[in-house]
Design a protein around this motif. Structure first.
Motif, PDB file in Angstrom:
ATOM      1  N   UNK A  63      42.023   6.817   4.730  1.00 24.35           N
ATOM      2  CA  UNK A  63      41.637   5.848   5.141  1.00 24.35           C
ATOM      3  C   UNK A  63      39.938   5.185   5.173  1.00 24.35           C
ATOM      4  N   UNK A  64      39.326   6.688   5.618  1.00 23.10           N
ATOM      5  CA  UNK A  64      38.601   6.739   6.364  1.00 23.10           C
ATOM      6  C   UNK A  64      37.332   5.876   5.337  1.00 23.10           C
ATOM      7  N   UNK A  65      37.958   6.381   4.166  1.00 30.07           N
ATOM      8  CA  UNK A  65      37.000   5.725   2.687  1.00 30.07           C
ATOM      9  C   UNK A  65      36.884   4.419   2.317  1.00 30.07           C
ATOM     10  N   UNK A  66      38.252   3.237   3.213  1.00 28.35           N
ATOM     11  CA  UNK A  66      37.858   1.499   2.957  1.00 28.35           C
ATOM     12  C   UNK A  66      38.139   2.471   1.756  1.00 28.35           C
ATOM     13  N   UNK A  67      38.754   2.053   0.787  1.00 29.21           N
ATOM     14  CA  UNK A  67      39.415   2.132  -0.245  1.00 29.21           C
ATOM     15  C   UNK A  67      40.833   2.613  -0.386  1.00 29.21           C
ATOM     16  N   UNK A  68      41.235   0.990  -0.980  1.00 28.22           N
ATOM     17  CA  UNK A  68      42.761   0.915  -0.894  1.00 28.22           C
ATOM     18  C   UNK A  68      43.275   1.395  -2.584  1.00 28.22           C
TER      19      UNK A  68
END
Length: 382
Positions: A147-152
């Protein structure tokens, strides 16, 4: 059968009788997501479809989210096998300009630094096992961390491979925090930078040739194949779309990827993710932990990107505004726009958008590489 018995049988087959309290809560959650998409424009394409999918999935008796239901068919066709996120990545590649990254390769480090939040959240999920009611395996923790990658799409892809049971809350957390970038990031930027740093002006980027832009996806894919084959599905899809855009020879393919295909897949993806928001799957104590860790991961990624940019500014011969480090998370192009906006609030003559796009697109690559590392390492350890 008399009329009374027929009416009674009909009454017991209605939703009014069969609704559970949990289903009503999840329908309310779905409606909230739809409201945020329509009224607030928070990631509207995804939150609208996910929210509507959540409403449909919690209608009693209909079994829309079952294997033979509409949403269940979408889920089996594109989420269970990881297809939809890869198709999304093709479209993202076709819409991405790697020019700012090529012009300033140092910003690749900022995209990498922002992925630290992934591993902080992974460790945090394992620590949460000490809390009664929280039970996360290493695979669960890896899925939460992404989630921390901010890439759904990356979050959905990794979760579909490692921890299918957590798909609903992880997808909702990932897209929710992506949509809240303009709210979450500015306070973090101001907390970790000084006024003097925020007004730093950066020199204009050099012109990047078409040949360079064509060679980049080929070189990136080659490195991925050699160093981290497990990331090839994500990186390969991204680079396929990007090369189709940059080569100029397949405009129809590029146009389809950027518009028709990505729009169609977004509809199916959102509805399929919404199908995992059934009350029995979503309303668990663990969901609160996932939402909290997602925020920690996203905030930590923003912070580490800024801190590395501060260090780079001290050692670089050319000035680097630490604000652009916040764009290292792969919420493209929203994080870059937020960085540019904060910079202009401090200095109206400061134009950081193109500089911030470098770490922003590097973050897309960084999240894909981090996903590849997790997919390679976690199954071996387990």
């Amino acid at each position: 059968m008399n009329i009374g018995s027929a009416f009674q049988e009909f009454w017991h087959a209605t939703g009014a009788v069969n609704f559970t309290f949990g289903q009503l809560i999840m329908i309310a959650v779905g409606l909230i997501l739809i409201y945020l998409a329509i009224a607030k424009r928070y990631e509207p394409l995804l939150l609208f479809t996910i929210g509507f999918g959540a409403v449909l999935a919690n209608i009693p008796i209909a079994d829309i989210a079952g294997e033979e239901g509409l949403l269940g068919i979408f889920y089996q066709a594109g989420i269970a096998n990881g297809l939809f996120p890869l198709l999304i990545f093709m479209g993202v590649g076709a819409m991405t300009d790697f020019g700012p990254l090529i012009a300033n390769p140092k910003t690749l480090l900022l995209g990498a630094a922002a992925q630290v939040g992934i591993f902080i959240a992974l460790i945090g999920a394992l620590i949460l096992n000490l809390v009664p009611g929280m039970t996360f395996s290493l695979a669960d923790a890896a899925s939460i961390g992404i989630i921390g990658g901010a890439d759904g799409p990356t979050a959905i892809y990794v979760t579909s491979q490692l921890s299918m049971r957590l798909l609903g809350p992880i997808a909702v957390a990932a897209y929710s925090y992506m949509s809240l970038v303009p709210i979450i990031q500015p306070p973090i930027i101001r907390a970790f930078t000084s006024k003097k740093e925020r007004v730093i002006k950066m020199e204009q980027l050099r012109h990047v040739t078409r040949v360079e832009k064509m060679l980049f996806p080929i070189a990136a894919l080659a490195l991925c194949i050699i160093l981290l084959p497990t990331a090839t599905p994500l990186v390969g899809s991204l680079m396929f779309g990007n090369l189709a855009k940059e080569c100029g020879a397949v405009d129809r393919i590029s146009d389809t990827l950027q518009h028709a295909l990505i729009n169609i897949v977004t509809i199916f993806l959102g509805l399929a993710v919404g199908s995992r928001m059934e009350a029995g799957l979503f309303l668990r104590f663990e969901t609160l932990g996932i939402l909290a860790l997602g925020l920690v991961a996203f905030s930590a990624g923003t912070m580490t990107g800024i801190l590395l940019a501060k260090i780079m500014n001290r050692v670089s011969s050319e000035p680097i505004n630490p604000i652009i480090g916040a764009a290292g998370v792969s919420a493209v192009p929203m994080a870059a726009r937020v960085a540019s906006k904060v910079g202009q609030e401090e200095n109206p003559q400061n134009f950081l958008l193109m500089h911030a796009m470098g770490p922003n697109v590097a973050g897309v690559l960084g999240s894909a590489v981090a996903a590849g590392i997790l997919l390679a390492v976690v199954p071996v350890i387990m």
